[in-house]
Scaffold this active site. Sequence first.
Site, short mmCIF file in Angstrom:
data_model
loop_
_atom_site.label_atom_id
_atom_site.label_comp_id
_atom_site.label_asym_id
_atom_site.label_seq_id
_atom_site.Cartn_x
_atom_site.Cartn_y
_atom_site.Cartn_z
N CYS A 130 5.45 -2.46 5.62
CA CYS A 130 4.12 -2.01 5.18
C CYS A 130 3.22 -1.71 6.38
CB CYS A 130 3.48 -3.06 4.28
SG CYS A 130 3.38 -4.71 5.02
N HIS A 150 0.16 -8.64 4.07
CA HIS A 150 0.56 -7.30 3.65
C HIS A 150 -0.47 -6.31 4.18
CE1 HIS A 150 2.22 -4.09 1.23
NE2 HIS A 150 1.06 -3.92 0.60
#
Length: 596
Positions: A23, A265
């Site tokens: 990510c 994330h």
Amino acid sequence: GYGWDRPRSPDGLVGLKNLGATCYMNSALQSLFFTRPFRDAVYRLPATPGKGKNKLHRALQEVFLNLQYGTHSVNTASLVRAFGWNSEDAFQMHDVQEFNRVLCESLEATIRNSSMASSIADVFQGCIRCTIQPLNSPETRTVDENFYDLSVRVKGVASLEDSLRLMLEDEEIAGYNFGPDHDGPLTVAKTSRLVAVPPVLHVHLMRFEYDFDRRAMVKVCSPMGFPTRLDLSAHTTLPRSTPEERSVYFLHSVLVHDGSMDFGHYQAYIRPNLTLEEDEDEPKPSYKEKGDWYLFDDEEVRRVSRADAVEKNFGGRKSAYMLAYVRMDQLLRDRQSATDASAAELRRHFQSEAKEEEARWNTSCRMTIHWVPYMGNGYPSTPTYKVWVPNAGSVHEFLERLREQVEFEDWEVCVLLVRNGVIARVLYREDPLALIHQAAFNPSLSIHVHKIPSGHFTPPKGSKLISVCHCMASPELRLTTYGTPFFWQLLPNQHPREVLTSILEALQIPVNSSSEYSLKFLPNKLIRKGGEPIEIPEDIELVRLNWTRAHLGIHHPPFDPCLNSLADSAAIDGNENNEDARWSRSASPGIQMHVK
């Protein structure tokens, strides 16, 4: 969702697949793709086949073209491989700022000697000049420091403007050693100013720091505001008459980290269509920003509000980690050059290559090459290549085609067919290529291309070519071989001590240390199952031993500190008339090949 495949959004935008924990890379790539000058620079790089140092920018070009023209979520596996990462690396979280720097440095390395050597620096590089002057002295010293991003403090700071002011504020430094012409340490005044500001400014918010109370790295979640319009004129050395277009920036991307120090994330909020339009309400020429915000969360892309992209990411568990600002004059240039001629040209080039590749399947097949170069003691590295192999011809044509596609030194080589770790057949240049194709499609066979000393192709009568490896036996009688095996030629009438001395000289081991070493006979079975190395009588002529599936070991006592890896070993009967000679598994320098 990991590995989801989503179609292009109604707004014409598409996401990137998450390959495990990529990510951070996806967020950075989306921001870079929509950074117009960087994307144009990538498209203008030579569209050469992805071989050697060109693999990285070729893979990046493919990712960008798929983001521009693809219909579904884009796979970044080719880019991951171009970095030299494996599947395990794809599951390790990295820092988005670190990735940005590594990508730019790697791209610059590939174009260093080309006409585009400065193309990346022209987009991101700025410069801070520090001036140091002793109090009550006219003497000064200046130091220029180039940067690709500015790292600014977050903790205890209310806004980005305040943090920049703290970073560049004047200060006095006591105890500064100004040089041998001055008596002792001095108190000096230090000033820092931006002497060059880049078209695209990356700002890294320092949200991770060491907590001395916890004795660990922690995430700083305190809020710090940042504007969508940033004026740097107060921090630069630009003349007052400089137009604001050279010092005013507009927020383009907000890269967000959601989580803690140990787990998190990354997402990206981007204005892909950021542009400027003239503000008719102002009496003098002025511009106001325009553009919708979008969330890029791996495969998911959706429109969001300004508050979602900006104000809600000032602080907290989910907070901005990196900001991308575009200078006003760059945005005005982007508005005037709205076409993507370089992208269309590159796309046509790739499509032409694809048609040529499709045609090649009529005369060739493609194989995967695992490259095993010599790396000294320790495990060899194994980068992978894809090469085209003709459907018909001889082994000689196979080697010539290999030489065209893989860069390696001018070897004298031997092609081997290996079954279950044992060489089943030695292929000669005049042998039919069909033997390689049969082996490639046979799961029990692999193909090795090995470097053999050129003198060993015509060995003297009665000589033998054997492999030599370092070895030792542990107290548990488990035999260990280490280092990289090499080939050695045994001549008639040579005895163990004479051979040992010549080998040690070749390895540049002092001859006075030879008493610590001895030669051992190592059958392949002994290496596999362990046990004591077999003593070789001092008076025996070595070529008389049966070397089939056996090796010569340089034995050293177990306390050798160099033991750090396990290697395989090899042997061959060097009689050129013995075409049935069998070799054992080899870790010698060379290439191991399997069909795709």
